[in-house]
Design a protein around this motif. Structure first.
Motif, mmCIF file in Angstrom:
data_model
loop_
_atom_site.group_PDB
_atom_site.id
_atom_site.type_symbol
_atom_site.label_atom_id
_atom_site.label_comp_id
_atom_site.label_asym_id
_atom_site.label_seq_id
_atom_site.Cartn_x
_atom_site.Cartn_y
_atom_site.Cartn_z
ATOM 1 N N VAL A 76 0.828 -1.363 -0.203
ATOM 2 C CA VAL A 76 -0.035 -0.036 0.070
ATOM 3 C C VAL A 76 0.756 1.409 -0.177
ATOM 4 N N ASP A 77 0.587 2.164 -0.967
ATOM 5 C CA ASP A 77 1.304 3.415 -0.879
ATOM 6 C C ASP A 77 0.894 4.587 -0.002
ATOM 7 N N THR A 78 -0.418 4.621 -0.047
ATOM 8 C CA THR A 78 -1.106 5.538 1.026
ATOM 9 C C THR A 78 -2.326 5.075 1.707
ATOM 10 N N LEU A 79 -2.569 5.202 3.020
ATOM 11 C CA LEU A 79 -3.945 4.792 3.565
ATOM 12 C C LEU A 79 -4.523 6.274 3.934
ATOM 13 N N VAL A 80 -5.738 6.258 3.480
ATOM 14 C CA VAL A 80 -6.574 7.717 3.794
ATOM 15 C C VAL A 80 -7.784 7.001 4.678
ATOM 16 N N THR A 81 -7.458 7.588 6.002
ATOM 17 C CA THR A 81 -8.483 7.441 7.243
ATOM 18 C C THR A 81 -9.060 8.615 7.599
ATOM 19 N N ASP A 82 -9.743 8.275 8.841
ATOM 20 C CA ASP A 82 -10.143 9.232 9.419
ATOM 21 C C ASP A 82 -9.429 9.371 11.018
ATOM 22 N N ALA A 83 -9.741 10.779 11.498
ATOM 23 C CA ALA A 83 -9.042 11.146 12.703
ATOM 24 C C ALA A 83 -9.571 10.339 14.057
ATOM 25 N N ARG A 105 -1.683 4.832 14.607
ATOM 26 C CA ARG A 105 -0.954 5.767 13.585
ATOM 27 C C ARG A 105 0.506 5.499 14.015
ATOM 28 N N VAL A 106 1.147 5.270 14.776
ATOM 29 C CA VAL A 106 2.404 4.938 15.073
ATOM 30 C C VAL A 106 2.844 3.566 14.067
ATOM 31 N N GLU A 107 2.085 2.625 14.419
ATOM 32 C CA GLU A 107 2.186 1.196 13.908
ATOM 33 C C GLU A 107 2.153 1.394 12.392
ATOM 34 N N LEU A 148 0.511 8.213 5.300
ATOM 35 C CA LEU A 148 -0.846 8.182 6.072
ATOM 36 C C LEU A 148 -1.541 9.488 6.086
ATOM 37 N N VAL A 149 -2.827 9.434 5.692
ATOM 38 C CA VAL A 149 -3.521 10.876 5.518
ATOM 39 C C VAL A 149 -4.858 10.458 6.460
ATOM 40 N N LEU A 150 -4.940 11.586 7.651
ATOM 41 C CA LEU A 150 -6.066 11.577 8.338
ATOM 42 C C LEU A 150 -6.974 12.851 7.961
ATOM 43 N N ASN A 158 -1.124 14.428 10.005
ATOM 44 C CA ASN A 158 -0.737 13.641 9.003
ATOM 45 C C ASN A 158 0.479 13.386 8.755
ATOM 46 N N GLU A 159 1.026 12.281 8.148
ATOM 47 C CA GLU A 159 2.300 11.860 8.283
ATOM 48 C C GLU A 159 2.571 11.475 6.742
ATOM 49 N N ASN A 160 3.963 11.673 6.207
ATOM 50 C CA ASN A 160 4.399 11.113 5.091
ATOM 51 C C ASN A 160 5.796 10.386 5.044
#
Length: 276
Positions: free
Chosen positions: A240-247, A254-256, A264-266, A274-276
Motif C-alpha cells: 500500500v502506498d497511501t492509507l486515507v483514514t479518519d481522525a 498511527r505509529v504502527e 498516512l492521510v488523516l 498527517n504523516e508522509n
C-alpha cells in the motif's frame, strides 16, 4: 467521551460503538452520563446499532458482536456506519486524483462516497468492479446529459457479492489486461499481521488483481477497520502506498501504520497528525 447534548445522532452512535468495542461492553447509565443525554435517547441509539448488526443489546447495556471471519455485511448495512468519516475520507482521497488519469475503484461504501467527489474531475477513465460506483457515474450522465470531460466508465463484469462488488474469473480476467495510474481500495479489515483482508475468497482474488495492475495503491478505510481480520488476506501493508483514514484512528495505530506505509492521510484532522 465528553458530555455534549448537541451531538448528532450519527456522532453519538459512533461514540457509543467505539466505547463498546474498546471496553467490551457498556451500561446504559454509563452512556447517559458520558453523553449527557436521556436514558431513552441512549436506548434508541442502541436499538439502531443493534439493527445494523454492529452490537448486541443485553440487559442494561450492550456488548460487541463477535463476527466470524467469513461474515460479510451487505452494502446497505455498511452504508449507515461512520458516514461522516467516510465523507471526510472521500473528500481527501479525491484530492489525490489529477484530470486525465486512469483510476480504479474497488467495491465498498467508502469508494461509493468517493465516486461522488470525482464527478467533476475531467477526462477520467474509471475502471470498477462495483455496481454501485458505476451507477454514480451513469446516473450523473443521465441527469446532465453528454458533457465535455465526462468520465469513461469500465465495469468489469463478474459475480455479484453481498456488498455489490463483481468478482470471480470474469472480473479477474478483465482486470489482468488493464493498468491504472491509481487504485482506490476499500477493505473489510486492515492489520499489521494480516495486511488487507476480506471475508469473501473470490473478492480477495479480484482485489489481488487490482493491486497488481495499479501503479499506486490507495486504501480508503475508516478507523473501525483497523485491527479487523477477514478470512482471506490479499495484500500486505507494504504493498500500500497511501492509507486515507479518519481522525478517529488511535495514536498507537498511527505509529504502527507509519512503520509500514509510505503515507498516512488523516481526513478531517485539522491538527498536525498527517504523516508522509
Amino acid at each position: 467521551m465528553s458530555e455534549n447534548q448537541n451531538l448528532l445522532a450519527e456522532q453519538r452512535r459512533s461514540l457509543i460503538l467505539d466505547e463498546v468495542r474498546r471496553r467490551g461492553g457498556v451500561r446504559v447509565n454509563e452512556l447517559t452520563r458520558k453523553l449527557g443525554v436521556s436514558d431513552m435517547t441512549v436506548r434508541r441509539d442502541l436499538d439502531a446499532l443493534a439493527r445494523q448488526g454492529v452490537l448486541e443489546k443485553v440487559h442494561g447495556g450492550a456488548v460487541p458482536v463477535v463476527e466470524a471471519s467469513t461474515h460479510e455485511p451487505g452494502f446497505e448495512a455498511k452504508s449507515g456506519l461512520e458516514q461522516t468519516a467516510k465523507e471526510d475520507i472521500a473528500r481527501a482521497a479525491a484530492g489525490l486524483v489529477t484530470p486525465g488519469s486512469a483510476i480504479a475503484l474497488s467495491g465498498g461504501t467508502t469508494t461509493f462516497a468517493l465516486a461522488h467527489h470525482l464527478l467533476d474531475v475531467p477526462d477520467l477513465t474509471v475502471v470498477t468492479n462495483s455496481v454501485r460506483v458505476a451507477d454514480v457515474f451513469h446516473a450523473a450522465q443521465r441527469t446532465s446529459g453528454p458533457r465535455q470531460g465526462a468520465a469513461t466508465v469500465v465495469l468489469t463484469g463478474g459475480v455479484r457479492t453481498p456488498s455489490d462488488s463483481l468478482v470471480g474469473p470474469v472480473a479477474d480476467q478483465a482486470i489482468a489486461t488493464l493498468h491504472f495510474d491509481l487504485l482506490f481500495l476499500g477493505v473489510h479489515g486492515i492489520s499489521p499481521q494480516a495486511g488487507l483482508s476480506t471475508p469473501n475468497l473470490a473478492e480477495a482474488e479480484t482485489n489481488r488483481r487490482l493491486v497488481h495492475s495499479a501503479r499506486r495503491v490507495v486504501v480508503v478505510a475508516d478507523h473501525t477497520k483497523w485491527g479487523v481480520v477477514g478470512l482471506s488476506s490479499f495484500a500486505t501493508l507494504e504493498q500500500v502506498d497511501t492509507l486515507v483514514t479518519d481522525a478517529g484512528l488511535s495514536a498507537d495505530a498511527r505509529v504502527e501504520i507509519s512503520e509500514h506505509l509510505r503515507e498516512l492521510v488523516l481526513a478531517g484532522d485539522s491538527g498536525p497528525g498527517n504523516e508522509n
